[in-house]
Design a protein around this motif. Sequence first.
Motif, PDB file in Angstrom:
ATOM      1  N   VAL A  20       0.838  -1.205   0.000  1.00  0.00           N
ATOM      2  CA  VAL A  20       0.000   0.000   0.000  1.00  0.00           C
ATOM      3  C   VAL A  20       0.867   1.247   0.000  1.00  0.00           C
ATOM      4  CG1 VAL A  20      -1.653   1.349   1.354  1.00  0.00           C
ATOM      5  CG2 VAL A  20      -1.965  -1.127   1.117  1.00  0.00           C
ATOM      6  N   TYR A  21       1.922   1.237   0.797  1.00  0.00           N
ATOM      7  CA  TYR A  21       2.794   2.418   0.880  1.00  0.00           C
ATOM      8  C   TYR A  21       3.472   2.692  -0.459  1.00  0.00           C
ATOM      9  CZ  TYR A  21       5.963   5.878   2.756  1.00  0.00           C
ATOM     10  OH  TYR A  21       6.628   7.056   2.995  1.00  0.00           O
ATOM     11  N   ILE A  22       3.945   1.641  -1.109  1.00  0.00           N
ATOM     12  CA  ILE A  22       4.592   1.812  -2.420  1.00  0.00           C
ATOM     13  C   ILE A  22       3.616   2.444  -3.402  1.00  0.00           C
ATOM     14  CG2 ILE A  22       5.541   0.565  -4.401  1.00  0.00           C
ATOM     15  CD1 ILE A  22       6.677  -1.483  -2.384  1.00  0.00           C
ATOM     16  N   ALA A  23       2.391   1.942  -3.447  1.00  0.00           N
ATOM     17  CA  ALA A  23       1.393   2.485  -4.371  1.00  0.00           C
ATOM     18  C   ALA A  23       0.981   3.900  -4.002  1.00  0.00           C
ATOM     19  CB  ALA A  23       0.168   1.567  -4.406  1.00  0.00           C
ATOM     20  N   THR A  24       0.979   4.204  -2.701  1.00  0.00           N
ATOM     21  CA  THR A  24       0.538   5.513  -2.229  1.00  0.00           C
ATOM     22  C   THR A  24       1.456   6.639  -2.699  1.00  0.00           C
ATOM     23  OG1 THR A  24      -0.461   4.494  -0.277  1.00  0.00           O
ATOM     24  CG2 THR A  24      -0.080   6.844  -0.157  1.00  0.00           C
ATOM     25  N   VAL A  25       2.696   6.303  -3.056  1.00  0.00           N
ATOM     26  CA  VAL A  25       3.612   7.330  -3.583  1.00  0.00           C
ATOM     27  C   VAL A  25       2.994   8.023  -4.797  1.00  0.00           C
ATOM     28  CG1 VAL A  25       5.907   7.715  -4.584  1.00  0.00           C
ATOM     29  CG2 VAL A  25       5.627   6.099  -2.705  1.00  0.00           C
ATOM     30  N   ILE A  26       2.176   7.303  -5.551  1.00  0.00           N
ATOM     31  CA  ILE A  26       1.523   7.871  -6.734  1.00  0.00           C
ATOM     32  C   ILE A  26       0.564   8.992  -6.359  1.00  0.00           C
ATOM     33  CG2 ILE A  26       0.014   7.323  -8.712  1.00  0.00           C
ATOM     34  CD1 ILE A  26       1.108   4.464  -8.572  1.00  0.00           C
ATOM     35  N   SER A  27       0.018   8.944  -5.140  1.00  0.00           N
ATOM     36  CA  SER A  27      -0.973   9.937  -4.733  1.00  0.00           C
ATOM     37  C   SER A  27      -0.359  11.236  -4.222  1.00  0.00           C
ATOM     38  CB  SER A  27      -1.894   9.352  -3.648  1.00  0.00           C
ATOM     39  OG  SER A  27      -1.161   9.140  -2.444  1.00  0.00           O
ATOM     40  N   VAL A  28       0.976  11.304  -4.144  1.00  0.00           N
ATOM     41  CA  VAL A  28       1.622  12.500  -3.600  1.00  0.00           C
ATOM     42  C   VAL A  28       1.269  13.769  -4.372  1.00  0.00           C
ATOM     43  CG1 VAL A  28       3.857  13.615  -3.181  1.00  0.00           C
ATOM     44  CG2 VAL A  28       3.496  11.242  -2.507  1.00  0.00           C
ATOM     45  N   PRO A  29       1.296  13.784  -5.717  1.00  0.00           N
ATOM     46  CA  PRO A  29       0.918  15.011  -6.427  1.00  0.00           C
ATOM     47  C   PRO A  29      -0.492  15.484  -6.067  1.00  0.00           C
ATOM     48  CG  PRO A  29       1.966  13.475  -7.929  1.00  0.00           C
ATOM     49  CD  PRO A  29       1.741  12.729  -6.658  1.00  0.00           C
ATOM     50  N   GLN A  30      -1.425  14.554  -5.939  1.00  0.00           N
ATOM     51  CA  GLN A  30      -2.795  14.914  -5.578  1.00  0.00           C
ATOM     52  C   GLN A  30      -2.845  15.510  -4.180  1.00  0.00           C
ATOM     53  OE1 GLN A  30      -5.410  11.761  -4.413  1.00  0.00           O
ATOM     54  NE2 GLN A  30      -7.155  12.618  -5.500  1.00  0.00           N
ATOM     55  N   LYS A  31      -2.150  14.900  -3.236  1.00  0.00           N
ATOM     56  CA  LYS A  31      -2.125  15.398  -1.862  1.00  0.00           C
ATOM     57  C   LYS A  31      -1.532  16.798  -1.820  1.00  0.00           C
ATOM     58  CE  LYS A  31      -0.457  12.371   1.141  1.00  0.00           C
ATOM     59  NZ  LYS A  31      -1.436  12.117   2.197  1.00  0.00           N
ATOM     60  N   ALA A  32      -0.457  17.018  -2.596  1.00  0.00           N
ATOM     61  CA  ALA A  32       0.203  18.320  -2.600  1.00  0.00           C
ATOM     62  C   ALA A  32      -0.698  19.400  -3.186  1.00  0.00           C
ATOM     63  CB  ALA A  32       1.512  18.232  -3.392  1.00  0.00           C
ATOM     64  N   MET A  33      -1.344  19.101  -4.317  1.00  0.00           N
ATOM     65  CA  MET A  33      -2.205  20.089  -4.952  1.00  0.00           C
ATOM     66  C   MET A  33      -3.474  20.335  -4.145  1.00  0.00           C
ATOM     67  SD  MET A  33      -3.769  20.219  -8.857  1.00  0.00           S
ATOM     68  CE  MET A  33      -2.195  20.533  -9.645  1.00  0.00           C
ATOM     69  N   HIS A  34      -3.962  19.291  -3.474  1.00  0.00           N
ATOM     70  CA  HIS A  34      -5.216  19.407  -2.722  1.00  0.00           C
ATOM     71  C   HIS A  34      -5.122  20.456  -1.621  1.00  0.00           C
ATOM     72  CE1 HIS A  34      -8.953  18.126  -0.799  1.00  0.00           C
ATOM     73  NE2 HIS A  34      -8.299  18.113   0.354  1.00  0.00           N
ATOM     74  N   GLN A  35      -3.941  20.613  -1.029  1.00  0.00           N
ATOM     75  CA  GLN A  35      -3.794  21.550   0.087  1.00  0.00           C
ATOM     76  C   GLN A  35      -4.193  22.965  -0.310  1.00  0.00           C
ATOM     77  OE1 GLN A  35      -3.429  19.752   2.456  1.00  0.00           O
ATOM     78  NE2 GLN A  35      -2.237  18.028   1.733  1.00  0.00           N
ATOM     79  N   ILE A  36      -3.930  23.355  -1.558  1.00  0.00           N
ATOM     80  CA  ILE A  36      -4.220  24.721  -1.994  1.00  0.00           C
ATOM     81  C   ILE A  36      -5.460  24.792  -2.879  1.00  0.00           C
ATOM     82  CG2 ILE A  36      -2.698  24.584  -4.025  1.00  0.00           C
ATOM     83  CD1 ILE A  36      -3.181  27.659  -1.723  1.00  0.00           C
ATOM     84  N   ILE A  37      -5.741  23.697  -3.600  1.00  0.00           N
ATOM     85  CA  ILE A  37      -6.853  23.726  -4.548  1.00  0.00           C
ATOM     86  C   ILE A  37      -8.203  23.566  -3.866  1.00  0.00           C
ATOM     87  CG2 ILE A  37      -7.221  21.287  -5.201  1.00  0.00           C
ATOM     88  CD1 ILE A  37      -6.995  22.162  -8.100  1.00  0.00           C
ATOM     89  N   HIS A  38      -8.211  22.949  -2.684  1.00  0.00           N
ATOM     90  CA  HIS A  38      -9.467  22.731  -1.970  1.00  0.00           C
ATOM     91  C   HIS A  38     -10.124  24.051  -1.558  1.00  0.00           C
ATOM     92  CE1 HIS A  38     -12.445  20.430   0.157  1.00  0.00           C
ATOM     93  NE2 HIS A  38     -12.122  20.950   1.325  1.00  0.00           N
TER      94      HIS A  38
END
Length: 484
Positions: free
Chosen positions: A258-276
């Motif tokens: 799960v952790y290995i796959a979760t690396v893919i979600s980093v761009p979304q997490k980063a953009m979400h902080q400001i785009i939300h």
Amino acid sequence: MGVIIKQSFKNMITTYFGFGIGAINTLFLFTYFLEKEYYGLVSFLLSAANLVWPFMAFGVHNTLVKFYTSYKTKDEKDKLLNLILLLPIGVSILLGLVGVLCYKWLLAYFEEGNVLVQPYIWLIFIIAFATAYFEVFFAWSKINYQSVFGNFMKEVFHRLCITVLLFLVYFSIINVEYFIYAMVMVFVLRAIAMQVYAFSLYKPKFNFSLPSNYNTVLKYSSLILIAGSVATILLDLDKVMIEHYLPIENVAIYGIAVYIATVISVPQKAMHQIIHPLTASLLNSNDKKSLKDLYKRSSLTLLVVSAIIFVLILVNINQLYLLIPQEYQISTLIILLLAIVKLFDNMLGNNNSILFNSDYYRLVLVFGVILSIIAFVFNLLLIPAYGILGAAIASFLAFAVYNVSKLLIVLNKFKMQPFTLKTVYILFFTASLTATFYFWEFPFHPILNIILKSIIVTAIYGFVALRFRFSEDINLLVRKYINI
């Protein structure tokens, strides 16, 4: 998108730094410094806390983002902030009382299988409470468009502290029991630090007055509590159910995948902080044209960045598994299923922000509850039959249905969707690049093989992405910093 890209870029650097530390912890330090049973115990405690904290927060971190910009006076904003501070305490007290009343039942539940969990059950409440208030104060900073410090605390701080604690275990300075208690204190300290920072940005005048539309605020919070918890439930339900059906060390083995796959979600997490908060502002001002543009551009930008991560993970996974103990190695199919889930999440762009900040969040609530039940049934059937592969299949199916549902809701209610013809090109190119390089291995040490293959794949992907202008925003950013 300029402000979004700039802060998202800073957040992405911070997040990847945190994920890099987390990767060292997850793949090497935990696997070599702790026994599998205790690694599984730590994974279970954190997963269980992730299931509980959204209920303690009562959805107020989302409520704050949605309603804050709709208030025009300082007095009304202060009343909202005071309500946001008090609600999680009240809910946590109620949940704590339920936990005390059910404590003997919980102990009996774990007597049937993994008794190692019993002495530490109460720590789930502490981690969940600290995480709930951390998210509240993180949202506090995001409404002031200051997300970098909060992102550092969320992605880097606790992982760095855990690294230090693991080395203390390795050098026999502390034992595993002290490690677990110290880890819990790290989450408490993180919440306190976030509170201090949030109050430095804006400190309200404290009183017990309620905002004029408190009925609407409370109604939204109570509903978004469930709607916003769905993704968390879908994300961690499988690990909690693995603990019930399989030996606890399987939680650690699956957690690595799960952790290995979760690396893919980093761009979304980063953009979400400001785009939300920006999406909430566009919805409050009814700027549909800008919202539609943001939807498509966020989807395309996130897909371009996450697709290269997807490729790098899959083409290097066999070499990566040569670096960790053999007992933690699992099927590539599990990684593939989980990676596709994360890639699909990125393709949605700011879909979550649109739904959770609009009047249609109730529909997400309905679909979310149904899908949580479906996910539970999938795990109930597939984990006993197929082990951790069954958990991966259950997660894949549940998230696929959940994401398609969210896409259809936005399409139906807002008459817009995030995909373009470039989306198809990127997906085709990503699949082709993955298939080409997956079976190609250099005859060197695994670390050197990973570095060489990553350089080649990144160069090819980067050239094609820039040459064919997959994302105008990324092209502009690259031109700005590299002058090409």
